[in-house]
Design an enzyme around this catalytic site. Sequence first.
Site, PDB file in Angstrom:
ATOM      1  N   GLU A  45       0.828  -1.217   0.000  1.00  0.00           N
ATOM      2  CA  GLU A  45       0.000   0.000   0.000  1.00  0.00           C
ATOM      3  C   GLU A  45       0.856   1.258   0.000  1.00  0.00           C
ATOM      4  O   GLU A  45       0.502   2.272   0.602  1.00  0.00           O
ATOM      5  CB  GLU A  45      -0.952   0.031   1.205  1.00  0.00           C
ATOM      6  CG  GLU A  45      -2.023  -1.006   1.196  1.00  0.00           C
ATOM      7  CD  GLU A  45      -2.624  -1.163  -0.165  1.00  0.00           C
ATOM      8  OE1 GLU A  45      -2.766  -0.148  -0.859  1.00  0.00           O
ATOM      9  OE2 GLU A  45      -2.903  -2.301  -0.546  1.00  0.00           O
TER      10      GLU A  45
HETATM   11  C1  LIG Z   1       2.663  -9.710   0.747  1.00  0.00           C
HETATM   12  C2  LIG Z   1       2.391  -8.674  -0.279  1.00  0.00           C
HETATM   13  C3  LIG Z   1       1.086  -8.388  -0.640  1.00  0.00           C
HETATM   14  C4  LIG Z   1       0.831  -7.442  -1.630  1.00  0.00           C
HETATM   15  N1  LIG Z   1      -0.454  -7.236  -2.060  1.00  0.00           N
HETATM   16  C5  LIG Z   1      -0.662  -6.497  -3.179  1.00  0.00           C
HETATM   17  C6  LIG Z   1      -1.946  -6.453  -3.797  1.00  0.00           C
HETATM   18  O1  LIG Z   1      -2.914  -7.028  -3.309  1.00  0.00           O
HETATM   19  N2  LIG Z   1      -2.083  -5.766  -4.960  1.00  0.00           N
HETATM   20  C7  LIG Z   1      -1.034  -5.113  -5.546  1.00  0.00           C
HETATM   21  O2  LIG Z   1      -1.207  -4.529  -6.595  1.00  0.00           O
HETATM   22  N3  LIG Z   1       0.195  -5.124  -4.975  1.00  0.00           N
HETATM   23  C8  LIG Z   1       0.409  -5.797  -3.809  1.00  0.00           C
HETATM   24  N4  LIG Z   1       1.649  -5.846  -3.243  1.00  0.00           N
HETATM   25  C9  LIG Z   1       2.731  -5.080  -3.857  1.00  0.00           C
HETATM   26  C10 LIG Z   1       3.187  -3.902  -3.016  1.00  0.00           C
HETATM   27  O3  LIG Z   1       2.177  -2.925  -2.966  1.00  0.00           O
HETATM   28  C11 LIG Z   1       4.509  -3.386  -3.606  1.00  0.00           C
HETATM   29  O4  LIG Z   1       5.484  -4.381  -3.351  1.00  0.00           O
HETATM   30  C12 LIG Z   1       4.913  -2.068  -3.020  1.00  0.00           C
HETATM   31  O5  LIG Z   1       4.043  -1.049  -3.456  1.00  0.00           O
HETATM   32  C13 LIG Z   1       6.346  -1.666  -3.360  1.00  0.00           C
HETATM   33  O6  LIG Z   1       6.605  -1.817  -4.738  1.00  0.00           O
HETATM   34  P1  LIG Z   1       7.880  -2.643  -5.222  1.00  0.00           P
HETATM   35  O7  LIG Z   1       7.907  -3.924  -4.484  1.00  0.00           O
HETATM   36  O8  LIG Z   1       7.857  -2.675  -6.680  1.00  0.00           O
HETATM   37  O9  LIG Z   1       9.103  -1.769  -4.728  1.00  0.00           O
HETATM   38  P2  LIG Z   1       9.831  -0.623  -5.564  1.00  0.00           P
HETATM   39  O10 LIG Z   1       8.817   0.296  -6.112  1.00  0.00           O
HETATM   40  O11 LIG Z   1      10.785  -1.244  -6.499  1.00  0.00           O
HETATM   41  O12 LIG Z   1      10.632   0.116  -4.408  1.00  0.00           O
HETATM   42  C14 LIG Z   1      11.847  -0.391  -3.848  1.00  0.00           C
HETATM   43  C15 LIG Z   1      12.358   0.585  -2.800  1.00  0.00           C
HETATM   44  O13 LIG Z   1      12.626   1.854  -3.423  1.00  0.00           O
HETATM   45  C16 LIG Z   1      11.929   2.888  -2.766  1.00  0.00           C
HETATM   46  N5  LIG Z   1      11.536   3.886  -3.746  1.00  0.00           N
HETATM   47  C17 LIG Z   1      10.971   3.691  -4.955  1.00  0.00           C
HETATM   48  N6  LIG Z   1      10.752   4.859  -5.557  1.00  0.00           N
HETATM   49  C18 LIG Z   1      11.188   5.819  -4.729  1.00  0.00           C
HETATM   50  C19 LIG Z   1      11.230   7.251  -4.767  1.00  0.00           C
HETATM   51  N7  LIG Z   1      10.783   7.922  -5.814  1.00  0.00           N
HETATM   52  N8  LIG Z   1      11.730   7.911  -3.702  1.00  0.00           N
HETATM   53  C20 LIG Z   1      12.177   7.249  -2.620  1.00  0.00           C
HETATM   54  N9  LIG Z   1      12.153   5.913  -2.520  1.00  0.00           N
HETATM   55  C21 LIG Z   1      11.664   5.203  -3.553  1.00  0.00           C
HETATM   56  C22 LIG Z   1      10.736   2.221  -2.094  1.00  0.00           C
HETATM   57  O14 LIG Z   1      10.292   2.980  -0.975  1.00  0.00           O
HETATM   58  C23 LIG Z   1      11.344   0.879  -1.685  1.00  0.00           C
HETATM   59  O15 LIG Z   1      12.015   1.022  -0.464  1.00  0.00           O
HETATM   60  C24 LIG Z   1       1.914  -6.747  -2.215  1.00  0.00           C
HETATM   61  C25 LIG Z   1       3.233  -7.016  -1.828  1.00  0.00           C
HETATM   62  C26 LIG Z   1       3.469  -7.983  -0.897  1.00  0.00           C
HETATM   63  C27 LIG Z   1       4.912  -8.293  -0.551  1.00  0.00           C
END
Ligand SMILES: Cc1cc2nc3c(=O)[nH]c(=O)nc-3n(C[C@H](O)[C@H](O)[C@H](O)COP(=O)(O)OP(=O)(O)OC[C@H]3O[C@@H](n4cnc5c(N)ncnc54)[C@H](O)[C@@H]3O)c2cc1C
Length: 598
Positions: free
Chosen positions: A440
């Site tokens: 989220e």
């Molecule tokens: C158990 C679980 C359940 C989930 N359920 C859902 C679901 O139901 N539906 C759904 O759609 N998704 C779901 N997700 C996905 C989740 O919402 C994403 O994993 C999350 O939003 C982070 O995206 P990412 O993993 O791609 O990380 P990334 O976007 O790759 O980020 C990696 C790191 O970089 C940082 N970062 C990225 N951009 C910036 C910036 N501009 N400035 C500063 N820091 C930054 C982030 O804070 C993070 O620390 C789920 C994930 C898990 C693990």
Amino acid sequence: MPEYKAPVRDMRFVLHELLNLDDHYAQLGLEEVNGELIDAFLEEGAKFAANELAPLNRSGDEEGCHFENGVVTTPKGFKEAYAKYVEGGWPAMGGDVNYGGQGLPSSAGIAISEMIGSANWSWSMYPGLGHGAVATIEEHGTPEQKDTYLPKLISGEWTGTMCLTEPHCGSDLGILKSRAEPQADGSYAITGTKIFISAGEHDMADNIVHIVLARLPDAPAGTRGISLFIVPKVLVNEDGSLGERNGVACGSIEHKMGIKASATCVMNFDGAKGWLIGEPNRGLHAMFTFMNFARLGTAVQGVAHAEIGFQGGLEYARDRLAMRALSGPKNPDGPADPIIVHPDVRRMLLTAKAFAEGGRALVYYTSKLGDVVQKSKDEQARKEADDLMALLTPIAKAFLTEAGLEAANHGVQIYGGHGFIREWGMEQNVRDARISTLYEGTTGIQALDLLGRKVLQTQGAALRNWTKVIHKFCEGNADNQGMQEFVEPLTRLNKEWGDMTMAIGAQAMQNIENVGAASVDYLMYSGYVTLGYFWAAMADVAQRKLAEGAGDEDFYKAKIATARFYFKRILPRTAGHKGAIEGGLDCLMDLDEAHFAF
Ligand SMILES: Cc1cc2nc3c(=O)[nH]c(=O)nc-3n(C[C@H](O)[C@H](O)[C@H](O)COP(=O)(O)OP(=O)(O)OC[C@H]3O[C@@H](n4cnc5c(N)ncnc54)[C@H](O)[C@@H]3O)c2cc1C
């Protein structure tokens, strides 16, 4: 393993004594809900959480979900508990009355969400996502879409999902690739892979309604080219019965650190039939209904894990004997004193208690604002509540999940080595809490939303809406001697918050990267001050109740003692965050990326 007991007295304190829900419902002209009804929900909800869900929490964690040939089976007992939840009419509380819902405002169900989530967070995610799908279709769906999906989603016969994340993108949805090709019959063929989809596939309901972000052909690049679609797992016939399987299937489930009983699915959309919801290319806007709903839900998760850390820690701290109090034995007949005599154990317990109870006040308050947005007939009141909610949502989501994680860790620490052992349940609480700062929108992303979009982009107007509320409270208590220990620091910090925001705004004009450098410390600072306001407000209510001789003295005295602890031992953390913000950008950026490691 400590047994979860819903903190009904504290919930009633927040709902009735702090937030005066009876008056609030009367002001909104809501005749169908009142304090008595809320109390009846609390009683029944507490039983359901304790009797049906809490017993499945550890077994669900140990067993996890099963995946075989595209079929997901939830842990033993989950499906049956869900059937009882549906039978009890719980999913329908907030739903539109025209589609079989009870039409209750969101504050009427917020404590139930907390109870259910505290008892078993993994389980709570299955119905939780269904509620988000309902909110999205209610707000953006066509009459036909509402007729087709809402009755079954509201009754809980079907559940929902939110499908945003793809293998290459989570925070940055602007680069998502899933495609939606228009079809002759007005539907769209959806193709793409979504990952990490909570409740994407399971055995609890006959149908799963996926709410999916995808791009139309020739859509502009970035977030302005994303549209939103309804994609059911099983297609729905004109008469409402279930028809053929749609072209969407679960490819696998994730093996995770925590919330193991919640199925986290890879979902493959292979020309699946979908229907546009909302306007083309405005999908992210429509999805925000779901995301804001889910963000507040995740804030509840922070409170839930803080509560479990607190309840478990308290039970153990009263029982466990270790060493003597520094000032001499407090349990002279025993071989040692219970560890609750030690100041440091109390620090951990009180921190968890302060986060759980303060967080409860913040979340319930935010959901009360949600009632105004949903139900008020006064347009100005609706706008003001909406603006305030927009500011408080990232604070509630990110600060409370960070606080919940800290409290969950204190829960382990209070148990000493036993906290690391599975049977006590404290390590599961940490593992389950860990996801809450990630999904989220990570804490980093929420912090950018708060400082960049909500505060600086509104030239501070959104922040002033909130600091004005705090200012008014402090002014109203200026002559109240008993409140000065809270009002003085709160007044100072409330002003400092505004001054610091102006300073960051000025630096951002010089170099926009300053926003990113300040953002997480700014968010945490904002969270501590916001919770400070709620603790002061709760102390105020408690002092008045004591002065009135309302009874229940020990409860009110404990509130004041916890407020005092918060102000003396937690609120000073704001100084650290302010100092870190003042530490600036250069020390983060000066090191050449190539020289991070040798
Ligand atoms: C158990 C679980 C359940 C989930 N359920 C859902 C679901 O139901 N539906 C759904 O759609 N998704 C779901 N997700 C996905 C989740 O919402 C994403 O994993 C999350 O939003 C982070 O995206 P990412 O993993 O791609 O990380 P990334 O976007 O790759 O980020 C990696 C790191 O970089 C940082 N970062 C990225 N951009 C910036 C910036 N501009 N400035 C500063 N820091 C930054 C982030 O804070 C993070 O620390 C789920 C994930 C898990 C693990």
